[in-house]
Design an enzyme around this catalytic site. Structure first.
Site, PDB file in Angstrom:
ATOM      1  N   CYS A 112      28.336 -74.750  29.993  1.00 48.52           N
ATOM      2  CA  CYS A 112      29.767 -75.246  30.087  1.00 48.52           C
ATOM      3  C   CYS A 112      30.487 -73.759  29.844  1.00 48.52           C
ATOM      4  O   CYS A 112      31.680 -73.725  30.422  1.00 48.52           O
ATOM      5  CB  CYS A 112      29.999 -76.177  29.134  1.00 48.52           C
ATOM      6  N   HIS A 256      37.486 -76.469  28.637  1.00 42.42           N
ATOM      7  CA  HIS A 256      36.393 -76.890  29.364  1.00 42.42           C
ATOM      8  C   HIS A 256      36.823 -78.516  29.204  1.00 42.42           C
ATOM      9  O   HIS A 256      36.848 -78.866  28.153  1.00 42.42           O
ATOM     10  CB  HIS A 256      35.007 -76.350  28.904  1.00 42.42           C
ATOM     11  N   ASN A 287      32.604 -84.409  32.873  1.00 45.87           N
ATOM     12  CA  ASN A 287      31.977 -83.056  32.407  1.00 45.87           C
ATOM     13  C   ASN A 287      31.371 -82.404  33.637  1.00 45.87           C
ATOM     14  O   ASN A 287      30.315 -82.623  33.998  1.00 45.87           O
ATOM     15  CB  ASN A 287      31.327 -83.132  31.276  1.00 45.87           C
TER      16      ASN A 287
HETATM   17  O1  UT7 Z   1      30.037 -79.618  27.294  1.00 45.41           O
HETATM   18  C1  UT7 Z   1      29.503 -80.049  26.275  1.00 45.41           C
HETATM   19  C2  UT7 Z   1      28.745 -81.061  26.580  1.00 45.41           C
HETATM   20  N1  UT7 Z   1      28.774 -82.374  25.627  1.00 45.41           N
HETATM   21  C3  UT7 Z   1      29.807 -82.832  24.939  1.00 45.41           C
HETATM   22  O2  UT7 Z   1      31.035 -82.366  25.015  1.00 45.41           O
HETATM   23  C4  UT7 Z   1      29.547 -84.058  24.057  1.00 45.41           C
HETATM   24  C5  UT7 Z   1      30.085 -84.008  22.875  1.00 45.41           C
HETATM   25  N2  UT7 Z   1      29.875 -85.363  21.934  1.00 45.41           N
HETATM   26  C6  UT7 Z   1      30.455 -86.246  22.276  1.00 45.41           C
HETATM   27  O3  UT7 Z   1      31.567 -86.461  23.367  1.00 45.41           O
HETATM   28  C7  UT7 Z   1      30.219 -87.768  21.651  1.00 45.41           C
HETATM   29  O4  UT7 Z   1      29.326 -87.291  20.498  1.00 45.41           O
HETATM   30  C8  UT7 Z   1      29.550 -88.832  22.694  1.00 45.41           C
HETATM   31  C9  UT7 Z   1      30.853 -89.289  23.538  1.00 45.41           C
HETATM   32  C10 UT7 Z   1      28.603 -88.314  23.323  1.00 45.41           C
HETATM   33  C11 UT7 Z   1      29.295 -90.079  21.784  1.00 45.41           C
HETATM   34  O5  UT7 Z   1      30.329 -90.508  21.060  1.00 45.41           O
HETATM   35  P1  UT7 Z   1      30.186 -90.919  19.461  1.00 45.41           P
HETATM   36  O6  UT7 Z   1      31.434 -91.611  19.022  1.00 45.41           O
HETATM   37  O7  UT7 Z   1      29.623 -89.478  18.745  1.00 45.41           O
HETATM   38  O8  UT7 Z   1      29.064 -92.143  19.434  1.00 45.41           O
HETATM   39  P2  UT7 Z   1      27.862 -92.114  18.800  1.00 45.41           P
HETATM   40  O9  UT7 Z   1      26.768 -91.108  19.428  1.00 45.41           O
HETATM   41  O10 UT7 Z   1      28.093 -91.912  17.354  1.00 45.41           O
HETATM   42  O11 UT7 Z   1      27.319 -93.393  19.058  1.00 45.41           O
HETATM   43  C12 UT7 Z   1      28.006 -94.562  18.720  1.00 45.41           C
HETATM   44  C13 UT7 Z   1      27.374 -95.781  19.211  1.00 45.41           C
HETATM   45  C14 UT7 Z   1      25.880 -95.949  19.088  1.00 45.41           C
HETATM   46  O12 UT7 Z   1      25.505 -97.306  18.743  1.00 45.41           O
HETATM   47  P3  UT7 Z   1      25.211 -97.811  17.406  1.00 45.41           P
HETATM   48  O13 UT7 Z   1      23.775 -96.587  17.031  1.00 45.41           O
HETATM   49  O14 UT7 Z   1      26.383 -97.467  16.536  1.00 45.41           O
HETATM   50  O15 UT7 Z   1      24.845 -98.903  17.388  1.00 45.41           O
HETATM   51  C15 UT7 Z   1      25.198 -95.408  20.363  1.00 45.41           C
HETATM   52  O16 UT7 Z   1      23.897 -95.929  20.501  1.00 45.41           O
HETATM   53  O17 UT7 Z   1      27.536 -95.811  20.762  1.00 45.41           O
HETATM   54  C16 UT7 Z   1      26.292 -96.181  21.464  1.00 45.41           C
HETATM   55  N3  UT7 Z   1      26.519 -95.582  22.657  1.00 45.41           N
HETATM   56  C17 UT7 Z   1      26.908 -96.143  23.781  1.00 45.41           C
HETATM   57  N4  UT7 Z   1      27.332 -97.466  24.028  1.00 45.41           N
HETATM   58  C18 UT7 Z   1      27.618 -97.764  25.270  1.00 45.41           C
HETATM   59  C19 UT7 Z   1      26.200 -94.361  22.953  1.00 45.41           C
HETATM   60  N5  UT7 Z   1      26.255 -94.100  24.449  1.00 45.41           N
HETATM   61  C20 UT7 Z   1      27.033 -95.349  24.961  1.00 45.41           C
HETATM   62  C21 UT7 Z   1      27.217 -95.762  26.241  1.00 45.41           C
HETATM   63  N6  UT7 Z   1      27.835 -97.086  26.259  1.00 45.41           N
HETATM   64  N7  UT7 Z   1      27.129 -94.963  27.356  1.00 45.41           N
END
Ligand code: UT7
Length: 330
Positions: A112, A256, A287
């Site tokens: 990125c 970004h 992204n």
């Molecule tokens: O350029 C750099 C690239 N990457 C990034 O910038 C990513 C940075 N991270 C993020 O943007 C966030 O951490 C995410 C968007 C990836 C995830 O958001 P979060 O608020 O941190 O969610 P989480 O990982 O804590 O997951 C919350 C819940 C989980 O379920 P449980 O364990 O609470 O039951 C996940 O399994 O959301 C679930 N989950 C989804 N649900 C529906 C994870 N992905 C999905 C999905 N749809 N696509």
């Protein structure tokens, strides 16, 4: 003093649009979850196009905008996470596609932060007098390396494909790249990675490795998020200090486009008015890794948000980890 400035930008995204509703049909996710957690509504995916196909379209546009022909390019800097071949990289391939054999080209794999690292190389080339016209290509095809099953949903919904091409030229005026700051920290390499093909294995690639999912992008989203919201403000402050520019002088911040929540958190930490100063177009493209900043810049320019003489900040954070920022007088 001789400086580098951004003369023109071209962009290209493949025509195929994948909406959140399309993803709902193939994995256990929802439009609501994706919008609330990332701000993304749709993204573009290739349908047979490769990395240099996207790069060529963006380059054709930027050359026209800059009033140049391919022969005017002194050096290519090519940023991607996935080139057409594992070896050679996209830079040499572009000399073939543009019909300019012999033109020097360097490939960078800074994820990125590819645009920021590309700017730092272009700045050094131009300020040293080594080159006058640099073509910085940022082209990303990521959809082919994502896991579209429910297991890969935390990553697959976030990324999109797209390319931008930026022409940087030399100037003796007061405009241009005032500062470029870059950093990296390999302690977190496994928090955002695609492991295979890898020299950890002999041979590099086997069906077993692919079956274990090693050919897919893997991410520890929470770790990336946590580090991003700390490093973005830090590096922006560092770049401002280096440029001798005050925060209140900034007309536009183009970060970004990783996640709208990251952008919001960064704006809050820097005390910037989100909708006035910080640009976001993540809802349309997701992204697009190293292409995201120049694509956003392209659209910000088209929307009349940048005027000659404005102070602009671009900043990135991503796999590696890598991060960086630049202060530009437009
Ligand atoms: O350029 C750099 C690239 N990457 C990034 O910038 C990513 C940075 N991270 C993020 O943007 C966030 O951490 C995410 C968007 C990836 C995830 O958001 P979060 O608020 O941190 O969610 P989480 O990982 O804590 O997951 C919350 C819940 C989980 O379920 P449980 O364990 O609470 O039951 C996940 O399994 O959301 C679930 N989950 C989804 N649900 C529906 C994870 N992905 C999905 C999905 N749809 N696509």
């Amino acid at each position: 003093m001789r400086k580098a400035y951004i003369d023109a930008i071209g962009m290209y995204v493949p025509p195929k649009i994948v909406t959140n509703q399309d993803l709902e049909k193939i994995m256990d996710t929802s439009d609501q979850w994706i919008r609330e957690r990332s701000g993304i509504q749709e993204r573009h995916h290739v349908d047979g196009e490769c990395t240099t196909d996207l790069a060529l379209k963006a380059t054709e546009e930027v050359l026209e905008k800059a009033g140049m022909v391919a022969e005017d390019i002194d050096h290519i800097i090519f940023s991607t996470m996935a080139s057409d071949y594992f070896v050679p990289g996209g830079g040499p391939m572009m000399t073939r596609r543009l019909g300019i054999p012999g033109t020097p080209a360097v490939d960078i794999r800074m994820a990125c932060s590819g645009f920021l690292y590309g700017l730092s190389i272009a700045k050094a080339f131009i300020e040293s007098g080594a080159h006058d016209n640099i073509l910085l290509i940022t082209s990303e095809v990521q959809s082919v390396a994502l896991d579209f099953s429910t297991e890969g949903r935390d990553t697959a919904v976030l990324f999109g494909d797209g390319a931008a091409a930026t022409v940087l030229k030399a100037t003796d005026t007061d405009r241009g790249l005032l500062s470029v700051v870059t950093h990296s920290d390999g302690r977190y390499a496994e928090d955002l990675m695609m492991r295979t093909p890898s020299t950890l294995d002999n041979p590099l690639l086997t069906h077993a490795l692919l079956d274990q999912g090693h050919g897919r992008v893997k991410m520890n989203g929470r770790s990336v998020f946590k580090h991003a919201i700390t490093k973005f403000p830090q590096v922006i402050k560092e770049a401002l200090e280096k440029a001798g520019v005050e925060k209140d002088q900034i007309k536009l911040v183009v970060p970004h486009q990783a996640n709208l929540r990251i952008t919001e958190a960064v704006a809050k930490r820097l005390d910037l008015k989100l909708h006035e100063v910080v640009y976001s177009n993540i809802h349309k493209y997701g992204n697009t890794t190293s292409a995201s900043i120049p694509i956003a810049l392209y659209e910000a320019m088209a929307e009349g948000k940048l005027h000659r003489g404005d102070y602009l900040v671009v900043a990135s954070f991503g796999a590696g980890f890598t991060w960086g920022a630049s202060v530009i007088k437009w």
